[in-house]
Scaffold this motif. Structure first.
Motif, short mmCIF file in Angstrom:
data_model
loop_
_atom_site.label_atom_id
_atom_site.label_comp_id
_atom_site.label_asym_id
_atom_site.label_seq_id
_atom_site.Cartn_x
_atom_site.Cartn_y
_atom_site.Cartn_z
N GLU A 61 41.00 -42.21 -65.99
CA GLU A 61 40.79 -43.64 -65.82
C GLU A 61 39.32 -43.97 -66.05
OE1 GLU A 61 42.19 -44.96 -61.97
OE2 GLU A 61 43.63 -43.33 -61.93
N LYS A 116 36.84 -41.80 -64.19
CA LYS A 116 37.37 -41.29 -62.94
C LYS A 116 38.32 -40.17 -63.36
CE LYS A 116 40.21 -42.28 -58.97
NZ LYS A 116 41.27 -43.15 -58.48
N THR A 136 41.66 -34.82 -60.07
CA THR A 136 41.21 -33.65 -59.33
C THR A 136 41.81 -32.39 -59.94
OG1 THR A 136 41.12 -34.99 -57.33
CG2 THR A 136 41.11 -32.61 -57.03
N SER A 149 36.16 -45.62 -64.50
CA SER A 149 35.79 -45.80 -63.10
C SER A 149 35.72 -47.29 -62.77
CB SER A 149 34.46 -45.13 -62.80
OG SER A 149 33.39 -45.85 -63.39
N SER A 150 35.95 -47.63 -61.53
CA SER A 150 35.88 -49.04 -61.14
C SER A 150 34.46 -49.58 -61.34
CB SER A 150 36.33 -49.23 -59.69
OG SER A 150 35.55 -48.48 -58.81
N ARG A 169 29.82 -41.04 -64.55
CA ARG A 169 30.03 -42.32 -63.88
C ARG A 169 31.02 -43.21 -64.62
NH1 ARG A 169 24.51 -45.04 -63.25
NH2 ARG A 169 25.76 -46.72 -62.37
#
Length: 113
Positions: free
Chosen positions: A70, A58, A61, A72-73, A55
């Protein structure tokens, strides 16, 4: 968090990552209000430990040409909204008296070359 185009490096980074310094995050929202955020190391470690790798990051793929990992938001929002984080709102509105179009300016600079 890290720039890489190599999937093995992505896996290595995720396996070995632990927050190690304070974080400064700046959200620029042209013609609106953004934020300058200071996130202490303690906050990042707390969020990282509670969210886990899945979690917190990010990930790019697999099989694509990744540009990096990144935060994650969800994790970033948790860090920014934490009571120990400090946030300063910044008004990014451009005055009507300033006529500056970055696109036009760059086209002008490219034409000079």
């Amino acid at each position: 968090m890290v720039w890489t185009v190599d999937w093995l490096k992505v896996e290595e980074f995720v396996k070995n990552y632990t927050p190690s310094c304070d974080l400064i995050f700046i959200q620029v929202v042209w013609n609106n209000t953004g934020v300058f955020s200071y996130v202490p190391l303690r906050v990042q470690r707390e969020i990282f430990n509670s969210y886990g790798v899945e979690r917190y990051f990010k990930l790019p793929t697999r099989g694509t040409n990744p540009r990096g990992i990144e935060i994650s938001s969800e994790a970033l929002n948790a860090c920014i909204s934490h009571p120990l984080s400090v946030n300063v709102e910044i008004d990014w509105r451009i005055s009507d008296k300033i006529s500056y179009d970055p696109y036009v300016r760059w086209v002008e600079l490219w034409q000079e070359e």
